[in-house]
Design a protein around this motif. Structure first.
Motif, PDB file in Angstrom:
ATOM      1  N   MET A  75       0.698  -1.285  -0.077  1.00 50.33           N
ATOM      2  CA  MET A  75       0.147  -0.058  -0.062  1.00 50.33           C
ATOM      3  C   MET A  75       0.741   1.081  -0.060  1.00 50.33           C
ATOM      4  O   MET A  75       1.540   1.437   0.970  1.00 50.33           O
ATOM      5  N   SER A  76       0.926   2.184  -1.017  1.00 50.77           N
ATOM      6  CA  SER A  76       1.716   3.307  -1.056  1.00 50.77           C
ATOM      7  C   SER A  76       0.913   4.291  -1.610  1.00 50.77           C
ATOM      8  O   SER A  76       1.462   5.405  -2.307  1.00 50.77           O
ATOM      9  N   GLU A  77      -0.413   4.401  -0.901  1.00 53.80           N
ATOM     10  CA  GLU A  77      -1.200   5.511  -1.496  1.00 53.80           C
ATOM     11  C   GLU A  77      -0.548   6.779  -0.667  1.00 53.80           C
ATOM     12  O   GLU A  77      -0.478   6.748   0.366  1.00 53.80           O
ATOM     13  N   VAL A  78      -0.703   7.892  -1.282  1.00 47.00           N
ATOM     14  CA  VAL A  78      -0.224   9.217  -0.893  1.00 47.00           C
ATOM     15  C   VAL A  78      -1.299   9.746   0.038  1.00 47.00           C
ATOM     16  O   VAL A  78      -2.553   9.649   0.040  1.00 47.00           O
ATOM     17  N   CYS A  79      -0.897  10.212   1.233  1.00 41.97           N
ATOM     18  CA  CYS A  79      -1.791  10.892   2.370  1.00 41.97           C
ATOM     19  C   CYS A  79      -2.474  11.980   1.937  1.00 41.97           C
ATOM     20  O   CYS A  79      -1.823  12.830   1.567  1.00 41.97           O
ATOM     21  N   THR A  80      -3.850  11.819   1.945  1.00 42.34           N
ATOM     22  CA  THR A  80      -4.462  12.939   1.388  1.00 42.34           C
ATOM     23  C   THR A  80      -4.628  14.275   2.424  1.00 42.34           C
ATOM     24  O   THR A  80      -4.952  15.429   2.053  1.00 42.34           O
ATOM     25  N   LEU A  81      -3.980  14.084   3.878  1.00 44.19           N
ATOM     26  CA  LEU A  81      -4.167  15.113   4.509  1.00 44.19           C
ATOM     27  C   LEU A  81      -2.683  15.948   4.451  1.00 44.19           C
ATOM     28  O   LEU A  81      -2.942  17.256   4.382  1.00 44.19           O
ATOM     29  N   CYS A  82      -1.848  15.505   4.419  1.00 44.57           N
ATOM     30  CA  CYS A  82      -0.388  16.115   4.248  1.00 44.57           C
ATOM     31  C   CYS A  82       0.075  16.117   2.608  1.00 44.57           C
ATOM     32  O   CYS A  82       0.716  16.971   2.493  1.00 44.57           O
ATOM     33  N   GLY A  83      -0.224  15.153   1.975  1.00 49.12           N
ATOM     34  CA  GLY A  83       0.038  14.935   0.796  1.00 49.12           C
ATOM     35  C   GLY A  83       1.663  14.834   0.496  1.00 49.12           C
ATOM     36  O   GLY A  83       2.166  14.826  -0.598  1.00 49.12           O
ATOM     37  N   GLN A  84       2.181  14.456   1.498  1.00 42.21           N
ATOM     38  CA  GLN A  84       3.746  14.031   1.416  1.00 42.21           C
ATOM     39  C   GLN A  84       3.962  12.725   2.057  1.00 42.21           C
ATOM     40  O   GLN A  84       4.860  12.054   1.063  1.00 42.21           O
ATOM     41  N   GLY A  85       3.515  12.287   2.866  1.00 39.79           N
ATOM     42  CA  GLY A  85       3.572  11.056   3.362  1.00 39.79           C
ATOM     43  C   GLY A  85       2.854   9.672   2.497  1.00 39.79           C
ATOM     44  O   GLY A  85       1.922  10.102   1.869  1.00 39.79           O
ATOM     45  N   THR A  86       3.367   8.451   2.731  1.00 33.04           N
ATOM     46  CA  THR A  86       2.431   7.317   2.137  1.00 33.04           C
ATOM     47  C   THR A  86       1.550   6.623   3.311  1.00 33.04           C
ATOM     48  O   THR A  86       2.214   6.588   4.440  1.00 33.04           O
ATOM     49  N   LEU A  87       0.543   5.994   3.177  1.00 37.36           N
ATOM     50  CA  LEU A  87      -0.284   4.953   3.995  1.00 37.36           C
ATOM     51  C   LEU A  87       0.418   3.763   4.080  1.00 37.36           C
ATOM     52  O   LEU A  87       0.798   3.029   2.991  1.00 37.36           O
ATOM     53  N   GLN A  88       0.923   3.430   5.328  1.00 32.32           N
ATOM     54  CA  GLN A  88       1.311   2.215   5.732  1.00 32.32           C
ATOM     55  C   GLN A  88       0.689   1.465   6.513  1.00 32.32           C
ATOM     56  O   GLN A  88       0.020   2.018   7.564  1.00 32.32           O
TER      57      GLN A  88
END
Ligand SMILES: [Zn+2]
Length: 140
Positions: free
Chosen positions: A1-14
């Motif tokens: 799962m390497s979806e980009v975080c919609t809150l900060c736009g920088q991290g990925t969701l793990q």
């Protein structure tokens, strides 16, 4: 799962697991292995639809263990051991349409009466035939 975080736009969701506390009959009930997706940058946690379904099952089974009820897996095992489909189980044992699908997904907890009936059917020879006959089912 390497979806980009919609809150900060920088991290990925793990994927990660947490211990969460739920209310059960007015008492706190801790459930381990609750699945979440955590942002590698801001730490925000969210739950996907798939994680939600798994968590729902874990919480339901934790509540069942606390109450001395059969778990989802135990219900499924009993049903399969006696070659009963989910639809037949709902028809013969009651609980409403799709009851066994809901029990086995952890969407609904079975009543104590249903739990006892399942244990009876699993333990007492002839009990299932008796119930089947009441519903006009052809005996094997
Ligand atoms: Zn983030």
């Amino acid at each position: 799962m390497s979806e980009v975080c919609t809150l900060c736009g920088q991290g990925t969701l793990q994927p990660a697991t947490v211990v969460d506390t739920f209310n059960h009959a007015g008492k706190p009930l801790q459930v381990a292995d609750i699945e979440v997706s955590r942002c590698s940058h801001c730490g925000e946690e969210l739950v996907t639809a798939q994680q939600y379904r798994k968590n729902q099952l874990r919480v339901a089974d934790a509540k069942r263990r606390a109450d001395g009820l059969l778990t989802s897996e135990e219900i499924r095992t009993i049903r399969k051991r006696h070659h009963i489909s989910q639809a037949e189980a709902s028809q013969w044992f009651g609980g409403g349409a799709n009851a066994f699908s809901k029990y086995e997904r952890g969407e609904v907890l079975q009543s104590m009466a249903m739990d006892t009936l399942l244990r009876l059917v699993d333990t007492v020879p002839g009990a299932l035939d008796f119930i089947r006959a009441r519903h006009g089912a052809v005996l094997p």
